[in-house]
Design an enzyme around this catalytic site. Sequence first.
Site, PDB file in Angstrom:
ATOM      1  N   SER A 186       0.795  -1.228   0.000  1.00  0.00           N
ATOM      2  CA  SER A 186       0.000   0.000   0.000  1.00  0.00           C
ATOM      3  C   SER A 186       0.829   1.281   0.000  1.00  0.00           C
ATOM      4  CB  SER A 186      -0.942   0.002   1.198  1.00  0.00           C
ATOM      5  OG  SER A 186      -0.201  -0.001   2.393  1.00  0.00           O
ATOM      6  N   HIS A 214      -5.364  -4.611  -0.318  1.00  0.00           N
ATOM      7  CA  HIS A 214      -5.420  -3.495  -1.275  1.00  0.00           C
ATOM      8  C   HIS A 214      -5.619  -3.955  -2.717  1.00  0.00           C
ATOM      9  CE1 HIS A 214      -4.488  -0.112   1.404  1.00  0.00           C
ATOM     10  NE2 HIS A 214      -3.866  -1.037   2.117  1.00  0.00           N
ATOM     11  N   LYS A 244     -11.962  -1.889   2.485  1.00  0.00           N
ATOM     12  CA  LYS A 244     -11.340  -0.967   1.525  1.00  0.00           C
ATOM     13  C   LYS A 244     -12.210  -0.897   0.270  1.00  0.00           C
ATOM     14  CE  LYS A 244      -6.875  -1.941   3.636  1.00  0.00           C
ATOM     15  NZ  LYS A 244      -6.843  -0.847   4.614  1.00  0.00           N
TER      16      LYS A 244
HETATM   17  N1  PMP Z   1      -3.810  -6.129   5.709  1.00  0.00           N
HETATM   18  C1  PMP Z   1      -3.322  -5.142   4.943  1.00  0.00           C
HETATM   19  C2  PMP Z   1      -2.294  -5.472   3.900  1.00  0.00           C
HETATM   20  C3  PMP Z   1      -3.782  -3.834   5.112  1.00  0.00           C
HETATM   21  O1  PMP Z   1      -3.305  -2.842   4.351  1.00  0.00           O
HETATM   22  C4  PMP Z   1      -4.763  -3.573   6.090  1.00  0.00           C
HETATM   23  C5  PMP Z   1      -5.370  -2.191   6.295  1.00  0.00           C
HETATM   24  N2  PMP Z   1      -4.548  -1.166   6.557  1.00  0.00           N
HETATM   25  C6  PMP Z   1      -5.220  -4.623   6.872  1.00  0.00           C
HETATM   26  C7  PMP Z   1      -4.738  -5.891   6.644  1.00  0.00           C
HETATM   27  C8  PMP Z   1      -6.224  -4.403   7.940  1.00  0.00           C
HETATM   28  O2  PMP Z   1      -7.509  -4.412   7.414  1.00  0.00           O
HETATM   29  P1  PMP Z   1      -8.717  -3.795   8.225  1.00  0.00           P
HETATM   30  O3  PMP Z   1      -8.656  -2.329   8.059  1.00  0.00           O
HETATM   31  O4  PMP Z   1      -9.921  -4.426   7.624  1.00  0.00           O
HETATM   32  O5  PMP Z   1      -8.528  -4.204   9.647  1.00  0.00           O
END
Ligand code: PMP
Length: 396
Positions: A186, A214, A244
């Site tokens: 990300s 992502h 997301k």
């Molecule tokens: N895994 C990755 C690769 C992420 O970028 C994120 C979110 N920042 C998450 C897990 C966590 O997901 P959530 O916001 O649904 O807790």
Amino acid sequence: MGSHLLDQFLQENVQALKDQGIYNEIDPIESPNGPKIRIGGRELINLSSNNYLGLATHDRLRKVAKEAIDEWGVGAGAVRTINGTLSLHVELEEAIAKFKGTEAAIAYQSGFNCNMAAISAVMDKNDAILSDELNHASIIDGCRLSKAKVIRFNHSDMEDLRQKAKEAKESGQYNKIMVITDGVFSMDGDIAKLPEIVKIAKEFDIMTYVDDAHGSGVTGKGAGTVKHFGLQDEVDFQIGTLSKAIGVVGGYVAGTQNLIDWLKVRSRPFLFSTSLTPADVRAAREAIHMLMESTELHDKLWENGDYLKAGLKKLGFNIGDSETPITPCIIGDEAKTQLFSKRLNEEGVYAKSIVFPTVPKGTGRVRNMPTAAHTKEMLDEALAIYEKVGKELEII
Ligand code: PMP
């Protein structure tokens, strides 16, 4: 009258961050998290959300969520294994499995939870995990919780991975070995080299775990990075988030029926934390159906991403090597990056700065997240502000 030890700890730590000017103050948003947001009474072009497809505020999702509340209430009432599994949860999981091309799926309350749950349910102290050095914090924490030996490999460096996989296998020290990677990273928007990862995993009999938080809704015509490479029968754990591109909240693992059956009896957030609300699961299912019905939102997202990237590049910004709509604007110096983001904000663009330690020192960037909901006019307005502030700070 709290504990004086706590007071002392907070004084030393919180105050220190505030004194250094690096305490992250949160700006509450006074509007829905759409392409334009209101903060402090000012309207800003929003280039900071993960609401890639604009589904967080989509009318079709609002409608089904409201209906679900009317029919089912606002809470699920219990953890999944007591009686918090509504037929809505099962329908969502069936939709996820179909979407991901797997036998089954299991939903969790968040993507973060999901990584904590799934890694520790399968790996233990006799195992090893090969983890990309840029993997998300929830993967890092999930690995720690499992007590497995964590072996970090250089970011997307397949030679390093192969060498470390070989060493781990040949050491004979570990019962099971797993390789874990984000599907899309990300911070830079680059895509994991899944075909090579799968090949190395096969060579050394290693499990594969891809967190496509992502990528889902974004890559693979919306179906995600694993499908983008046609590897749905090769990757053991397909992780995703419902927060997301899907626009709601929650996380999931998609995989074989046996894997999901195991997670249902051994993954702790599933066993011990109340399940997702009726509105969440109903809205998430609708979003997944929308992604399976049409690529319209996905196509719009990429069109907007390409447009913003081309515009920033033409202005002379360094936008890195993103392979997705995530568009970093790499400034370098930390203080300058923060000033840049602040000035963009003052001029009408909300794009957050990301600096060390989230990214390596000297690679501070303002990260832009265009969405399907942005109009060309909004992007043009943002580009004009980028030009003004970029020239003012002598970045371009
Ligand atoms: N895994 C990755 C690769 C992420 O970028 C994120 C979110 N920042 C998450 C897990 C966590 O997901 P959530 O916001 O649904 O807790």
